[in-house]
Design an enzyme around this catalytic site. Structure first.
Site, PDB file in Angstrom:
ATOM      1  N   ARG A  79     -19.111 -18.559 -46.556  1.00 36.27           N
ATOM      2  CA  ARG A  79     -18.519 -17.626 -47.233  1.00 36.27           C
ATOM      3  C   ARG A  79     -17.174 -17.916 -47.123  1.00 36.27           C
ATOM      4  NH1 ARG A  79     -16.973 -11.824 -45.459  1.00 36.27           N
ATOM      5  NH2 ARG A  79     -15.873 -11.331 -47.310  1.00 36.27           N
ATOM      6  N   HIS A 123      -9.934 -11.095 -50.805  1.00 28.34           N
ATOM      7  CA  HIS A 123      -9.882 -10.940 -49.426  1.00 28.34           C
ATOM      8  C   HIS A 123      -8.390 -10.748 -49.218  1.00 28.34           C
ATOM      9  CE1 HIS A 123     -12.227 -11.738 -45.611  1.00 28.34           C
ATOM     10  NE2 HIS A 123     -11.147 -11.049 -45.289  1.00 28.34           N
ATOM     11  N   GLU A 168     -14.028  -5.559 -47.759  1.00 26.78           N
ATOM     12  CA  GLU A 168     -13.480  -4.237 -47.065  1.00 26.78           C
ATOM     13  C   GLU A 168     -12.450  -3.483 -47.739  1.00 26.78           C
ATOM     14  OE1 GLU A 168     -12.412  -5.597 -43.246  1.00 26.78           O
ATOM     15  OE2 GLU A 168     -14.385  -6.389 -42.704  1.00 26.78           O
ATOM     16  N   ASN A 301     -20.013  -6.134 -43.263  1.00 22.44           N
ATOM     17  CA  ASN A 301     -19.252  -6.557 -42.009  1.00 22.44           C
ATOM     18  C   ASN A 301     -19.306  -5.621 -40.973  1.00 22.44           C
ATOM     19  OD1 ASN A 301     -18.386  -8.346 -44.261  1.00 22.44           O
ATOM     20  ND2 ASN A 301     -16.245  -7.833 -44.331  1.00 22.44           N
ATOM     21  N   TYR A 303     -18.582  -5.164 -36.975  1.00 24.03           N
ATOM     22  CA  TYR A 303     -17.923  -5.566 -35.518  1.00 24.03           C
ATOM     23  C   TYR A 303     -17.985  -4.535 -34.281  1.00 24.03           C
ATOM     24  CZ  TYR A 303     -15.638  -9.097 -38.057  1.00 24.03           C
ATOM     25  OH  TYR A 303     -15.201 -10.109 -38.807  1.00 24.03           O
ATOM     26  N   GLU A 362     -20.104 -10.448 -42.069  1.00 20.96           N
ATOM     27  CA  GLU A 362     -19.063 -10.766 -41.067  1.00 20.96           C
ATOM     28  C   GLU A 362     -19.573 -10.204 -39.887  1.00 20.96           C
ATOM     29  OE1 GLU A 362     -14.879  -9.705 -41.565  1.00 20.96           O
ATOM     30  OE2 GLU A 362     -15.101 -10.558 -43.775  1.00 20.96           O
TER      31      GLU A 362
HETATM   32  C1  FCB Z   1     -12.520  -8.112 -41.086  1.00 19.46           C
HETATM   33  C2  FCB Z   1     -11.565  -9.107 -42.063  1.00 19.46           C
HETATM   34  C3  FCB Z   1     -11.732 -10.555 -41.604  1.00 19.46           C
HETATM   35  C4  FCB Z   1     -11.306 -10.806 -40.333  1.00 19.46           C
HETATM   36  C5  FCB Z   1     -12.036  -9.864 -39.296  1.00 19.46           C
HETATM   37  C6  FCB Z   1     -11.704  -9.797 -37.846  1.00 19.46           C
HETATM   38  O1  FCB Z   1     -11.816  -6.829 -40.988  1.00 19.46           O
HETATM   39  O2  FCB Z   1     -12.497  -8.962 -43.400  1.00 19.46           O
HETATM   40  O3  FCB Z   1     -10.780 -11.267 -42.544  1.00 19.46           O
HETATM   41  O4  FCB Z   1      -9.893 -10.445 -40.057  1.00 19.46           O
HETATM   42  O5  FCB Z   1     -12.096  -8.520 -39.470  1.00 19.46           O
END
Ligand code: FCB
Length: 456
Positions: A79, A123, A168, A301, A303, A362
């Protein structure tokens, strides 16, 4: 650590993800125009370490080496994003064929080594010229984006199947227009809401354009998310969490999946004075349907997650520390490691919105890695992070959630937006002085995990 990859579907997409501004460098090569990130990073005080993306990972010149790294890794998917300013240096007007040529060669090289390109159209690097004309605050940018999507999909659509319109939109809208932390560096909540709407609308408008140009295309959007729970069962915390979820998740997920903007949040924003009427004035007739244009997959995405305590700071996530300590620790970004919330959020998305497919577009972790003796980059913590999140993904799969791929953020240590080079998310360590690339232990671990899953 054992790779939890058996029992993933045989056609699962195993990938890595990057974005143009974070890796490419060469901001003026072959006719490229200025983007809001080129502009922003050069303003004094915007970047934590004073860096810019002028060189980044020098990927624009080293892309063949980077494709070779991915071939070695064994991913079957990559990607990456297209820099709008390489295609239209000023956002609209005449097409810069040399800029498209770069991505054209990249796509061919990927296909040659059996890696499917997943193209993200936006992006966060809006052409600066469009920003000067109102940026995402202006509806005209929606049309400009659809034209740009048309040109790129016409050029690459014979070979690219998987398309991601926007990455995002919450971040682009709120960090860019409310917090001033990201380009274009503005600080107005109402503007953030307007920009967010136009980002979503541009997604909906681009979907049929891409489909028309790219036979058999699968088109989706990548949404970021912040799952949360109330910090306690006190009513104030419980309602703060509902507010936070509306602000951070539902405001974007609901309209994409045909539910329109959530009414509780519309009332809150109106009460906060962001607009004077029951319906936000930036929503025009037809917008709600256009945003809800059916998609082929959701890119998620993921985290971290948090526990929400009462108070506006937490309900609208202005970077206050998470309410509870994280038993699995924190990454270098300060984000609690919470793989369990990935499983539950995937199930929630499946139950509430039922996308045909979900790609984890992500997931990854920043740690302060450095080469040790023998040049080995021992990043056990990243291996553990990825392993835990793959296990969480497998649990969701077992529960019937149609997850079709997983992309590690990121292939390379790259420019982490306004945090510059202070964060390292890569499977490959990059010396930002020499551009030397050293695969970390996590690279070999992920390679083995993929091979294991594919029965090799
Ligand atoms: C996300 C972004 C990516 C990167 C990660 C850590 O929010 O899409 O570009 O910065 O975080």
């Amino acid at each position: 650590m054992h790779a939890p990859t058996s029992s993933f579907p045989p056609d699962f997409a195993w990938g890595v993800a990057t974005s143009a501004y974070q890796i490419e460098g060469s901001p003026q090569a072959d006719g490229k125009g200025e983007s809001i990130w080129d502009h922003f990073a050069h303003q004094p005080g915007r970047m934590l370490d004073g860096s810019t993306g002028d060189l980044a990972c020098d990927h624009y010149r080293r892309w063949e080496e980077d494709v070779a790294l991915m071939a070695r890794l064994g991913v079957n998917a990559y990607r990456f994003s297209i820099a709008w300013t390489r295609v239209f240096p000023e956002g609209t007007g005449s097409v810069n064929a040399a800029g498209i040529g770069f991505y054209d060669r990249l796509v061919d090289a990927l296909l040659e080594v059996g890696i499917a390109p997943y193209v993200t159209l936006y992006h966060w690097d809006l052409p600066q010229k469009l920003e000067e004309d109102g940026g995402w605050r202006s509806r005209a940018t929606v049309d400009a984006f659809a034209d740009y999507a048309g040109v790129v999909s016409a050029a690459l659509g014979d070979r690219v199947v998987n398309w991601i319109t926007q990455n995002e939109p919450w971040v682009a809208a709120f960090l860019g227009h409310r917090d001033g932390e990201f380009a274009p560096g503005r600080t107005d909540f109402g503007e953030a809401l307007t920009a967010g709407h136009h980002l979503l609308l541009s997604h909906g408008r681009a979907v049929p354009v891409i489909r028309a140009n790219s036979p058999g295309a699968a088109v989706g959007i990548s949404l970021d998310c912040r799952p949360s729970t109330p910090a306690t069962d006190q009513p104030a915390d419980v309602s703060a969490q509902v507010h936070f979820d509306g602000f951070r998740n539902r405001w974007f997920f609901d309209p994409v999946f045909g539910k329109g903007y959530p009414s509780d949040m519309k009332a809150i924003y109106r009460a906060q004075g962001h607009y004077p009427s029951a319906e936000p004035p930036f929503v025009k007739p037809g917008d709600t349907d256009e945003i809800a244009t059916p998609i082929d997959f959701l890119g998620l995405n993921y985290y971290t997650s948090l526990a929400v305590r009462a108070g506006k700071e937490q309900s609208e996530d202005t970077g206050v520390p998470p309410a509870v300590p994280a038993p699995e620790g924190y990454t270098e970004m300060g984000w609690p490691i919470t793989p369990g919330a990935l499983t539950s959020f995937l199930s929630r998305i499946h139950d509430e919105y039922a996308p045909a497919a979900i790609l984890i577009s992500e997931n990854g972790a920043s740690y302060s890695d450095a080469p040790g003796p023998g040049g080995v980059v021992a990043d056990d913590r990243r291996i553990r992070y990825i392993a835990r999140h793959l296990a969480a993904t497998r649990e969701a799969l077992a529960a019937g959630v149609p997850v079709t791929g997983y992309f590690v953020w990121s292939l390379l240590d790259n420019l982490e937006w306004s945090r510059g080079f202070t964060q390292r998310f890569g499977l490959v360590w990059v010396d930002h002085q020499t551009q030397e690339r050293i695969p970390k232990d996590s690279f070999f671990w992920f390679r083995d995990a993929i091979a294991h899953s594919r029965g090799r």
